[in-house]
Design an enzyme around this catalytic site. Structure first.
Site: not given
Length: 495
Positions: A19, A22-23, A26, A41, A136
């Site tokens: 996946g 934006g940053m 993975v 990641k 979050d």
């Protein structure tokens, strides 16, 4: 740059992308030293030159690694790739997120949603004990993975501590950038929406309340066209009662959700530990081991549990047919003689206040026990079973004496009775006799709902019998013996 299959990053060989965001990206990879698969990641190279972003990225790994809990994702390693990008390796979880599950299961069963939420609460309670606030928490960040030792066959795993912070830290040295929202609008607490720097564990309590609401109602508390409007609603609009979207949610659970969504943090459930305790009566209890080789494919309780009823947080056998048959014969007899007879017997309620105290309570715990005893009595007096459950569990944790156990029995009984009383009231309003009778039978005779439940059930039975008697008279007057027989058969089935 994007990594390709076979490429090496640290001691890990990339297999395929899993996946992206934006940053970063993975990947699924193989640990070449230990021979195990992992999730990698990787922070995008363009962002890896920003010191604050890298620090926040590694903070996610450090935060998760510092919490030793089975419902927190396990971190294996951190490092830098040859292209200058930062990465960390974590356990590869095979399952699906709550968000993905909700695409196929719009509204979770009450006991399953409560069990999942309780797992999340205990996990975040462990994080809070380490001074870490997630900030979050959302359905995308909770994975449901197979675990044979969990009663529902799945364990909730909390992910993505990317914007976690230490609560109690000096806001002046916080690395969060001014003017930047940190969180996901649909699950942000009012204080997060205001950009407050001093958020604490109650921000996560609010987010979990949003998730529980969504698992039960099939939608989050607030819905709007844009994120800015949702941010405003979190601050200034009261959330809807979850029962307005799902009528079978019991009042105590709805009250718990409403409290978790309070605008003022001081009015919320104080901690995740308390949240987990309050969810206990609604969650599936016990340990369930699945046969080897059988995966979890549906969000349901095990067959033995699905065929049972939940009473006081435990699994009990389904009711037998003997009571139903007794009532069938009673209804048919009343139809034949057109007479009404409602007899309700009950035993006297016990006085829990006179329950004996254990002499073995340590002296140093005496003051705390006295405070908790008073809190339990106060909560019982105002019929606040959420606070009562929390206080009595703390009492048991402090000194598990016989008095505490008796109060716990009382509180669990009253909580179950309140759930059943709500079902009885709903059935009576809709004249659903069969559902009302089932709910009535689950109300403990020692509960404070006894007298009102008897009155409601008597009216419900009277309405039912009067209706059937009127129909029988009309059929008899018209000499419709065949239809009268069919009516009696219907009464038998409904009884």
């Amino acid at each position: 740059m994007t990594l390709v299959a076979g490429q090496q990053i640290g001691q890990y060989r990339i297999e395929r992308p899993l996946g992206s965001g934006g940053m970063g990206v993975v990947y699924i990879a193989m640990d070449m030293r230990l021979g195990r698969r992992a999730a990698i990641k990787q922070l995008l190279p363009a962002l890896s030159s920003d010191h604050d972003i890298v620090e926040r990225f590694f903070n996610e790994a450090k935060a998760a690694a510092s919490i030793n809990h089975p419902s927190i994702v396990e971190i294996y390693d951190v490092g830098w790739h040859s292209d200058g990008s930062a990465f960390f390796a974590m356990k590869l979880l095979e399952g699906e997120s709550i968000a993905r599950r909700m695409r196929t299961v719009r509204q979770f069963p009450l006991e399953i949603a409560s069990t999942i939420a309780r797992q999340v609460a205990t996990a975040l309670g462990a994080a809070h004990a380490r001074g870490i606030v997630h900030r979050d928490l959302k359905p995308d960040n909770v994975m449901l993975v197979r675990d044979d030792e969990v009663v529902i066959g799945e364990r909730a795993i909390v992910l993505d501590f990317g914007i976690a912070k230490l609560f109690g830290e000096n806001p002046a040295v916080s690395k969060t950038r001014t003017g930047v929202f940190m969180g996901t609008p649909a699950y942000m607490s009012p204080e997060q929406c205001r950009g407050a720097a001093d958020v604490d564990q109650r921000t996560d309590v609010y987010a979990l309340g949003c998730i529980v609401f969504e698992m039960l109602a099939g939608r989050p508390p607030f819905i709007a066209q844009g994120g800015g409007e949702i941010v405003g609603m979190h601050q200034f609009v009261a959330p809807p009662d979850v029962r307005s979207l799902r009528s079978d949610v019991p009042e105590p659970l709805a009250a718990l959700i409403a409290r978790s969504l309070a605008k003022n943090p001081a009015e919320r459930v104080a901690s995740m530990h308390d949240f987990a305790i309050a969810l206990g009566p609604f969650a599936v209890q016990g340990v369930h081991t699945m046969p080897a080789g059988q995966g979890v494919t549906q969000l349901t309780a095990p067959p033995s549990i699905a065929a049972s009823t939940y009473t006081r947080g435990q699994v009990s056998a389904p009711p037998t047919k003997s009571r139903a048959l007794a009532f069938v014969f009673g209804v048919i007899a009343m139809l034949a003689v057109t007479a009404l007879a409602i007899v309700v017997t009950c035993r006297p309620s016990s006085d829990v206040v006179n329950a004996p105290a254990d002499a073995a309570v340590p002296y140093e715990a005496g003051d705390r026990v006295a405070v908790l005893r008073a809190a339990v009595k106060k909560a019982i007096a105002r019929k606040d079973w959420v606070d009562a459950q929390i206080a009595v569990q703390k009492w048991i944790d402090t000194a598990n004496d016989s008095e505490a156990q008796e109060y716990q029995r009382k509180v669990m009984e009253e909580t179950a009775a309140e759930r059943a009383f709500q079902e009885l009231t709903s059935a009576a309003n809709e004249k659903r006799h069969l559902d009302g009778r089932d709910a009535f039978e689950r109300i403990a005779v020692t509960s404070s709902y006894r007298d009102r439940a008897i009155e409601i059930m008597a009216r419900l039975r009277l309405d039912y019998i009067s209706k059937k008697t009127k129909e029988a008279r009309e059929l008899a007057a018209a000499h419709k013996c065949k239809e009268l027989g069919a009516l009696q058969q219907e009464a038998s089935r409904m009884g």
